[in-house]
Design an enzyme around this catalytic site. Structure first.
Site, mmCIF file in Angstrom:
data_model
loop_
_atom_site.group_PDB
_atom_site.id
_atom_site.type_symbol
_atom_site.label_atom_id
_atom_site.label_comp_id
_atom_site.label_asym_id
_atom_site.label_seq_id
_atom_site.Cartn_x
_atom_site.Cartn_y
_atom_site.Cartn_z
ATOM 1 N N LYS A 111 0.843 -1.206 0.000
ATOM 2 C CA LYS A 111 0.000 0.000 0.000
ATOM 3 C C LYS A 111 0.875 1.253 0.000
ATOM 4 C CE LYS A 111 -3.387 2.426 2.787
ATOM 5 N NZ LYS A 111 -4.277 2.428 3.947
ATOM 6 N N GLU B 134 10.381 -4.675 4.723
ATOM 7 C CA GLU B 134 10.415 -6.092 4.334
ATOM 8 C C GLU B 134 10.141 -6.256 2.837
ATOM 9 O OE1 GLU B 134 8.842 -4.793 6.866
ATOM 10 O OE2 GLU B 134 8.843 -6.105 8.619
ATOM 11 N N GLY C 69 -4.891 -1.671 4.976
ATOM 12 C CA GLY C 69 -4.138 -2.836 4.503
ATOM 13 C C GLY C 69 -4.849 -4.143 4.792
ATOM 14 N N ARG C 70 -5.382 -4.273 5.991
ATOM 15 C CA ARG C 70 -6.020 -5.541 6.383
ATOM 16 C C ARG C 70 -7.419 -5.703 5.789
ATOM 17 N NH1 ARG C 70 -4.952 -1.988 10.296
ATOM 18 N NH2 ARG C 70 -6.607 -1.115 11.570
ATOM 19 N N GLU D 4 -5.151 -6.102 14.736
ATOM 20 C CA GLU D 4 -4.596 -4.810 14.337
ATOM 21 C C GLU D 4 -5.717 -3.756 14.386
ATOM 22 O OE1 GLU D 4 -0.980 -4.369 11.481
ATOM 23 O OE2 GLU D 4 -2.718 -3.878 10.262
ATOM 24 N N HIS E 211 -6.286 -32.608 18.200
ATOM 25 C CA HIS E 211 -5.203 -33.431 18.742
ATOM 26 C C HIS E 211 -4.067 -32.568 19.278
ATOM 27 C CE1 HIS E 211 -7.127 -37.032 17.189
ATOM 28 N NE2 HIS E 211 -7.506 -36.237 16.195
ATOM 29 N N LYS F 30 8.830 -0.637 13.825
ATOM 30 C CA LYS F 30 9.427 -0.391 12.498
ATOM 31 C C LYS F 30 10.551 0.636 12.633
ATOM 32 C CE LYS F 30 5.251 -0.771 9.631
ATOM 33 N NZ LYS F 30 4.367 -0.024 8.735
HETATM 34 O O1 F6P Z 1 2.497 -3.884 9.814
HETATM 35 C C1 F6P Z 1 1.629 -2.843 9.649
HETATM 36 C C2 F6P Z 1 1.184 -2.621 8.284
HETATM 37 O O2 F6P Z 1 1.107 -1.250 8.153
HETATM 38 C C3 F6P Z 1 -0.144 -3.299 7.969
HETATM 39 O O3 F6P Z 1 -1.224 -2.560 8.404
HETATM 40 C C4 F6P Z 1 -0.076 -3.445 6.501
HETATM 41 O O4 F6P Z 1 -1.016 -4.352 6.039
HETATM 42 C C5 F6P Z 1 1.360 -3.913 6.357
HETATM 43 O O5 F6P Z 1 2.074 -3.135 7.290
HETATM 44 C C6 F6P Z 1 1.946 -3.770 4.987
HETATM 45 O O6 F6P Z 1 1.963 -2.443 4.550
HETATM 46 P P1 F6P Z 1 2.180 -2.079 3.039
HETATM 47 O O7 F6P Z 1 1.075 -2.688 2.254
HETATM 48 O O8 F6P Z 1 2.133 -0.579 2.997
HETATM 49 O O9 F6P Z 1 3.517 -2.599 2.610
#
Ligand code: F6P
Length: 562
Positions: A213, A219, A285-286, A371, A402, A526
């Site tokens: 987003k 990452e 995002g979620r 979240e 189990h 972060k």
């Molecule tokens: O970890 C937090 C967050 O901001 C989430 O809300 C989001 O889904 C994720 O990081 C990834 O963010 P992006 O889509 O901006 O890479």
């Protein structure tokens, strides 16, 4: 800050629920025995979902009081505010319009949804059409890599909402995936993830989707750079890439596309903006699996399947928007969670799909629910007035039986659980004369029964059990469960299920008065990771600035790493 939320704990419904709770003795055995209509009374339908709430610790009075609570905290007004694009995400000053992502385009002459001067319907459908066109090109083989070969593997690089939704839905809808296409998902910055997922891939037939987003997530950008390097190196190793910048640029243009709200940053990465699919800051995002973030899924199951998926969401949206609270499944399930958390003291909530394909559904729900509702202040900045945000967790049945069901059956904690299953198996196999899916679902029905009704000491004794171990074999019962059944795990049903939980989460957030759409809690980690990184990489000054524990951990890591 906006006007203060209504404090649910000061409402008369809350006071009445408190009194009702102290008068109520949970007795699912007695309640079912006294009322043959109990199952029917507490069972509701929403879209294709059959939702049985009767094995929860509720009476008609509980539901009536919870319904009143919804009125007293202004649920209807909040719902309307969300659907019409008010800035209910107050800490980010944003509308919350994931429901607009799945709205059909209004008929000619019908009003469009216009928010902050933007024709949301037009914009959403423009991207939906572009997504469909691109998905078709990949599926038909019209889209090729630099050497002219069609795409066989799509690798989605993203994390959080840019990963969990697509991977959950891809696994859930695996029977709908086009033959000859596979999607893999790289999310973790642990280099193992990208290394393992690319190890056996042919670069000539691989397409990467960088899904982010913000296009600023450490990452995802790190993994995207690793993947780009892998592409260049392995294409060159196969003799398919000249050693020029132009050749490398062409390779990226044919093997990388992006999904983001930050299209300028996409271009900086070297991805052709013509191959970037946008969405908007009003999609959390979620809540974004139904936006262009679902591109990998749209390629895998096809644009028609993806539209069916969105149609499922819309069915649930319409149910949530129009059904009276007393029949409104997301509202009732959200209120039931309030009852379980704030009155019965539940701290966690298990989600137990009896569907192997929903393997990642609990993980998906963890981000969606935790979240969203893991907050200690309300949307006006004041402290919350009750517990919020229960811990969601789970595993598919029967595996969980189990492993951890022991604690749900006989532990000291109350763990409400949602059981989810589908009548039609994706793979209808028989073991001799036994239909294995039937056997599978017998476990679902048996577990919810055992949790509700338990086993008394007399019943245990009647089995001839030695008196010394009778207590260990008693099941108290009165362990609340909700049962959700649907005809089959189709794209439409999956959309309904996801939207159901989105709206449950919203309802809880409204009662707690919190902003369910921001996520400031992930920001500190972060920022600190970036501050700590130089110390890990050997900067002595940065290392000296750490607290004694962190410093020792980094030094130990450095010594072990050698
Ligand atoms: O970890 C937090 C967050 O901001 C989430 O809300 C989001 O889904 C994720 O990081 C990834 O963010 P992006 O889509 O901006 O890479």
């Amino acid at each position: 800050m906006s006007t203060a939320p209504i404090d649910a704990t000061t409402t008369t419904a809350w006071a009445d629920l408190t009194a009702h709770h102290s008068d109520l003795t949970s007795d699912l055995r007695g309640w079912f025995a006294a009322d043959p209509q109990r199952a029917e009374r507490f069972t509701h339908r929403a879209g294709d979902l059959y939702v049985d709430l009767s094995k929860n610790l509720i009476t008609e009075e509980t539901v009536a009081l919870l319904t009143r609570l919804a009125d007293e905290v202004g649920l209807a007004g909040r719902l309307d505010a969300m659907f019409t694009g008010e800035h209910i995400n107050v800490t980010e000053d944003r509308a919350v319009l994931h429901t607009a992502l799945r709205r059909p385009l209004p008929e000619d002459g019908d009003a469009h949804l216009v928010v902050d001067g933007q024709d949301v319907d037009e914009d959403v459908h423009e991207v939906r059409a572009a997504l469909a066109e691109f998905a078709d090109k990949v599926r038909s083989g019209e889209w090729t890599g630099v050497t002219g070969k069609r795409v066989e593997t799509v690798v989605n690089i993203g994390i959080g909402g840019s990963d969990l939704g697509p991977v959950m839905a891809y696994e859930a809808l695996e029977p709908y995936v086009q033959d000859g296409l596979e999607v893999r998902f790289v999310s973790n910055i642990d280099p193992t993830d990208v290394a393992q997922k690319t190890a056996d891939l042919d670069p000539e037939t691989t397409l990467f989707i960088v899904a982010s987003k913000t296009f600023g997530t450490l990452e995802t950008l790190t993994n995207a750079r690793l993947a780009r390097e892998w592409l260049w190196t392995s294409l060159a190793g196969a003799g398919a890439l000249a050693d020029t910048d132009d050749a490398r640029r062409d390779a990226v243009a044919k093997h990388f596309v992006a999904v983001s709200t930050a299209l300028d940053k996409v271009a900086d990465f070297g991805i052709d903006p013509a191959n970037a699919f946008g969405f908007w800051d009003w999609v959390g995002g979620r809540y974004s699996v139904d936006s262009a973030i679902g591109l990998s899924l749209a390629i895998a199951i096809g644009p028609d399947g993806f539209e069916e998926f969105l149609g499922g969401f819309h069915t649930m949206d319409e149910h949530f928007r129009t059904a009276p609270i007393s029949e409104n499944v997301p509202a009732l399930m959200g209120l039931l969670n309030i009852w379980n958390v704030n009155f019965l003291g539940a701290e966690t909530h298990a989600v137990l799909p009896y569907a192997q394909q929903l393997n990642r559904f609990p993980a998906y729900l963890q981000q969606l629910t935790m979240e969203s509702n893991g907050k200690s202040v309300r949307w006006d900045g004041s402290p919350v007035t009750s517990q919020t945000g229960e811990v969601f967790w789970g595993e598919p049945g029967t595996n969980g039986q189990h492993a951890f069901y022991q604690l749900i059956h006989q532990g000291t904690r109350l763990i409400p659980a949602d059981f989810i299953a589908f009548a039609q198996p994706a793979y209808p196999l028989a073991d001799g004369d036994t239909d294995v899916h039937g056997l599978f679902l017998a476990n679902f029905f048996a577990q919810t029964k055992a949790l509700a009704f338990g086993k008394t000491a007399d019943e245990v004794r009647a089995e001839g059990t030695d008196e010394s171990i009778v207590p260990a074999r008693v099941f108290s019962g009165n362990r609340p469960t909700t049962s959700i059944l649907a005809p089959a795990l189709t794209p439409a049903v999956l959309g309904q299920l996801v939207a159901l939980y989105e709206h449950i989460t919203f309802v809880q957030g409204v009662v707690w008065g919190i902003d369910s759409f921001d996520q400031w809690g992930v920001e500190l980690g972060k920022k600190l990771a970036l501050e700590v990184a130089p110390a890990v990489a050997g900067d002595a000054e940065a290392l000296a600035a750490q607290d004694s524990s962190t410093k020792a951990l980094i030094e130990t890591y450095q010594a072990l790493r050698g």
